[in-house]
Design an enzyme around this catalytic site. Structure first.
Site, PDB file in Angstrom:
ATOM      1  N   ASP A  12       0.874  -1.167   0.000  1.00  0.00           N
ATOM      2  CA  ASP A  12       0.000   0.000   0.000  1.00  0.00           C
ATOM      3  C   ASP A  12       0.913   1.220   0.000  1.00  0.00           C
ATOM      4  O   ASP A  12       1.491   1.582   1.022  1.00  0.00           O
ATOM      5  CB  ASP A  12      -0.906  -0.007   1.236  1.00  0.00           C
ATOM      6  CG  ASP A  12      -1.817   1.215   1.288  1.00  0.00           C
ATOM      7  OD1 ASP A  12      -1.741   2.057   0.373  1.00  0.00           O
ATOM      8  OD2 ASP A  12      -2.599   1.330   2.252  1.00  0.00           O
ATOM      9  N   LYS A  74       2.697  11.560  -3.532  1.00  0.00           N
ATOM     10  CA  LYS A  74       1.773  10.687  -4.265  1.00  0.00           C
ATOM     11  C   LYS A  74       0.764  11.521  -5.053  1.00  0.00           C
ATOM     12  O   LYS A  74       0.312  11.116  -6.127  1.00  0.00           O
ATOM     13  CB  LYS A  74       1.046   9.756  -3.289  1.00  0.00           C
ATOM     14  CG  LYS A  74      -0.001   8.854  -3.936  1.00  0.00           C
ATOM     15  CD  LYS A  74      -0.643   7.936  -2.916  1.00  0.00           C
ATOM     16  CE  LYS A  74      -1.747   7.088  -3.524  1.00  0.00           C
ATOM     17  NZ  LYS A  74      -2.333   6.139  -2.550  1.00  0.00           N
ATOM     18  N   GLU A 151      -7.456   0.345  -4.709  1.00  0.00           N
ATOM     19  CA  GLU A 151      -7.537   0.234  -3.251  1.00  0.00           C
ATOM     20  C   GLU A 151      -8.915  -0.225  -2.758  1.00  0.00           C
ATOM     21  O   GLU A 151      -9.002  -1.088  -1.868  1.00  0.00           O
ATOM     22  CB  GLU A 151      -7.139   1.569  -2.619  1.00  0.00           C
ATOM     23  CG  GLU A 151      -5.652   1.876  -2.790  1.00  0.00           C
ATOM     24  CD  GLU A 151      -5.302   3.327  -2.507  1.00  0.00           C
ATOM     25  OE1 GLU A 151      -6.218   4.109  -2.170  1.00  0.00           O
ATOM     26  OE2 GLU A 151      -4.114   3.681  -2.626  1.00  0.00           O
ATOM     27  N   ASP A 174     -13.033   5.397   1.134  1.00  0.00           N
ATOM     28  CA  ASP A 174     -11.597   5.362   1.420  1.00  0.00           C
ATOM     29  C   ASP A 174     -11.041   6.782   1.497  1.00  0.00           C
ATOM     30  O   ASP A 174     -10.710   7.390   0.485  1.00  0.00           O
ATOM     31  CB  ASP A 174     -10.874   4.560   0.342  1.00  0.00           C
ATOM     32  CG  ASP A 174      -9.382   4.405   0.622  1.00  0.00           C
ATOM     33  OD1 ASP A 174      -8.920   4.897   1.669  1.00  0.00           O
ATOM     34  OD2 ASP A 174      -8.681   3.796  -0.201  1.00  0.00           O
TER      35      ASP A 174
END
Length: 295
Positions: A12, A74, A151, A174
């Site tokens: 992850d 990211k 994800e 999420d």
């Protein structure tokens, strides 16, 4: 593990923290890093001698020398944005590869064997450029990226797909450190089908911490943009304090936030501000509204 017993790790690669796991003995097993911690901060730093540090050490450096560290990169995946760390410049895939390389080393230490293959998760709304940038980061880290998995799909496999014969609809919400997505999926006749997905690449827990930091400075009569230019160490230290306060508000009705001085240090009896949940909710209203739209 793969069929030929070569380990395939699952990673992850998060905005704020990353972690690694392996499937063995019939179940997934989280892999600790060199410090014995499961979560590795997704932070990269360059120290004075030019050496590169990753994880907790880089996170500590970000408090004292924020100009030598990069975080939340990211969010720049698939773009041309670059990050200046001291006299070195990096793009997001390069910084991500350094985090992945650290996780790879931890996995090899834990498993006592070389690790070459990985599955990496990405937000469901990541476009092809962002997915290719993630794959490139893995390759730069010396990994063969066997698959890029959304994800929410990974979450469904872990938490809602244990009974494959059941027919059910799942909603995965999420909200990560820096990205947000929501996915509706359906399990029918043993298959998992994505019905719809939406999200935002510039929305996550870091933004809530930023709002709390800005509020704390306003309570002391300061503007965060000016403070970041004139007293960057103060803001960096305060941001850590606000992150802790945000977590305390999950369990308590209020939290105290200590205010560092202009040099980014705490005096013997530092001033503090008190915030309660209702105030934090008010300060975060625009962020909460942005969560509601994709949902």
């Amino acid at each position: 593990m793969s069929d030929d017993k070569r380990p395939i790790v699952g990673i992850d690669l998060g905005t704020t923290h990353s972690l690694c796991a392996v499937f063995r003995d019939g179940q997934p097993e989280l892999i600790p890093n060199a410090l014995g911690e499961i979560l590795t901060p997704s932070v990269v730093g360059v120290v004075d001698d030019g050496s590169i540090i990753v994880g907790r050490a880089a996170q500590e450096l970000s408090i004292t020398q924020p100009e030598r560290t990069a975080r939340c990169f990211k969010r720049a995946m698939g773009t041309d944005q670059s990050f200046q760390l001291g006299d070195k410049r990096f793009r997001s895939p390069e910084l991500s590869s350094l985090v992945l390389r650290s996780l790879k080393a931890d996995a090899e230490q834990f498993l006592d064997r070389e690790v070459k293959d990985a599955v990496i998760t990405v937000p469901a709304y990541f476009n092809d450029h962002q997915r290719q940038a993630t794959k490139l980061a893995g390759e730069l880290a010396g990994l063969t990226v066997r698959r890029i998995v959304n994800e929410p799909t990974a979450a469904a496999l872990a938490y809602g797909y244990d009974d494959k014969d059941a027919e059910k609809k799942l909603l995965v919400f999420d909200l990560g450190g820096g990205t947000f997505d929501v996915t509706l999926m359906e399990i029918f006749e043993g298959a998992l089908e994505i019905t719809s997905t939406a999200g935002e690449g510039q929305l996550g827990g870091e933004d809530f911490t930023d709002r709390l930091t800005a509020w704390s400075l306003r309570e002391q009569g300061m503007n965060i943009e000016i403070a970041e230019m004139t007293h960057p160490l103060r803001v960096a230290r305060l941001r850590v304090e606000c992150e802790l306060a945000k977590r305390r508000l999950s369990e308590s009705d209020s939290a105290a936030i200590r205010m560092p001085n202009d040099e980014g240090r705490y005096d013997d009896d530092p001033p503090s501000v008190q915030i309660d949940r209702e105030t934090f909710k008010t300060e975060s209203k625009r962020l909460l509204d942005r969560l509601e739209a994709p949902l």
